[in-house]
Design a protein around this motif. Structure first.
Motif, PDB file in Angstrom:
ATOM      1  N   LEU A  63       0.838  -1.190   0.000  1.00 35.18           N
ATOM      2  CA  LEU A  63       0.000   0.000   0.000  1.00 35.18           C
ATOM      3  C   LEU A  63       0.877   1.246   0.000  1.00 35.18           C
ATOM      4  O   LEU A  63       1.963   1.253   0.609  1.00 35.18           O
ATOM      5  N   THR A  70      -2.409   3.785   2.259  1.00 34.61           N
ATOM      6  CA  THR A  70      -1.747   3.379   3.501  1.00 34.61           C
ATOM      7  C   THR A  70      -2.436   3.993   4.704  1.00 34.61           C
ATOM      8  O   THR A  70      -2.708   3.326   5.706  1.00 34.61           O
ATOM      9  N   SER A 101      -8.293   2.195   9.608  1.00 34.89           N
ATOM     10  CA  SER A 101      -9.222   1.084   9.760  1.00 34.89           C
ATOM     11  C   SER A 101      -8.668   0.021  10.704  1.00 34.89           C
ATOM     12  O   SER A 101      -9.369  -0.485  11.588  1.00 34.89           O
ATOM     13  N   PHE A 108      -5.900   2.434   5.386  1.00 31.89           N
ATOM     14  CA  PHE A 108      -5.745   1.101   5.978  1.00 31.89           C
ATOM     15  C   PHE A 108      -5.318   1.227   7.439  1.00 31.89           C
ATOM     16  O   PHE A 108      -5.828   0.512   8.315  1.00 31.89           O
ATOM     17  N   TYR A 116     -10.200  -6.513   4.651  1.00 37.64           N
ATOM     18  CA  TYR A 116      -9.903  -5.203   4.081  1.00 37.64           C
ATOM     19  C   TYR A 116      -9.267  -5.338   2.695  1.00 37.64           C
ATOM     20  O   TYR A 116      -9.604  -4.576   1.774  1.00 37.64           O
ATOM     21  N   LEU A 117      -8.345  -6.283   2.538  1.00 39.04           N
ATOM     22  CA  LEU A 117      -7.633  -6.455   1.267  1.00 39.04           C
ATOM     23  C   LEU A 117      -8.298  -7.476   0.356  1.00 39.04           C
ATOM     24  O   LEU A 117      -7.790  -7.751  -0.729  1.00 39.04           O
TER      25      LEU A 117
END
Length: 220
Positions: free
Chosen positions: A50, A55, A61, A58, A177-178
């Motif tokens: 990321l 970045t 989160s 993320f 998330y990914l």
């Protein structure tokens, strides 16, 4: 750089400048690490990198998740730390908190520092390293070799890094998330960028045991 010097001078960076690592430098890092040896040449690692605003989104989160959820790792945690392993772990932790002048009884400051793991210590980039589920223990070992080479490759290019198991302790959130498939296990993260050399947290170094304590030669 001489290899001995490269290995001995690599360190874990916990404060970064906001500057992005150029794409060509990042590619060099990962191309070097891709030469890592692996079991039957399976090369089980995959890496999600990321950068930029991705970045930071993320990090936000993941930090919120870590504040409110129990750990859920794909790989087993250590059963405990005893003897010399406990001593080494405590020494590393003491050096970290001493560099920041955080007292043992200052629980709030310790928690705040722990949460910086999930902000990637302000690094502009984070690489999430996963392994193939079917490859089991040896797949994870191969990923460890890959990570070690990635750290050294980055150092050789002037890029600072820190490998982070803490991110893998919330593998469920990372996977969601990914959008990682279920056949990928989260091994760790490597946060990277350019070091803030003026920050006190980057001033301490951990010690290494003597070879005499770790290598045992059998035979004449």
């Amino acid at each position: 750089m001489d290899f001995r010097k490269l290995v001995s001078e690599r360190w874990s960076c916990r404060a970064y400048l906001p500057d992005q690592v150029p794409d060509d430098v990042m590619r060099d890092m990962f191309e070097i690490a891709q030469q890592t040896a692996s079991w039957c040449n399976t090369q089980p690692w995959q890496v999600h990198v990321l950068k930029g605003d991705a970045t930071r989104r993320f990090a936000k989160s993941l930090t919120e998740h870590a504040k409110t959820h129990e750990q859920a790792s794909d790989l087993g945690m250590p059963d405990g730390y005893h003897g010399v392993y406990k001593d080494r772990r405590r020494a590393a932790g003491y050096a970290l908190y001493a560099s920041l002048d955080i007292r043992k009884e200052d629980w709030d400051a310790r928690v705040a520092q722990r949460l910086k793991n999930f902000d990637f210590f302000g690094a502009p980039h984070v690489a999430i390293v996963t392994t193939d589920r079917e490859q089991g223990t040896y797949g994870a070992i191969d990923c460890g070799g890959y990570v070690a080479n990635l750290l050294l490759a980055a150092r050789s290019l002037g890029v600072a890094t820190i490998p982070q198991a803490a991110i893998a302790m919330h593998a469920d959130h990372v996977r969601e998330y990914l959008d990682l498939p279920e056949d990928r296990l989260v091994v760790c993260a490597v946060s990277f960028g350019y070091a803030d050399t003026e920050h006190p947290v980057n001033g301490f170094r951990t010690e290494r045991a003597s070879v005499d304590d770790t290598v045992f030669v059998v035979g004449d």
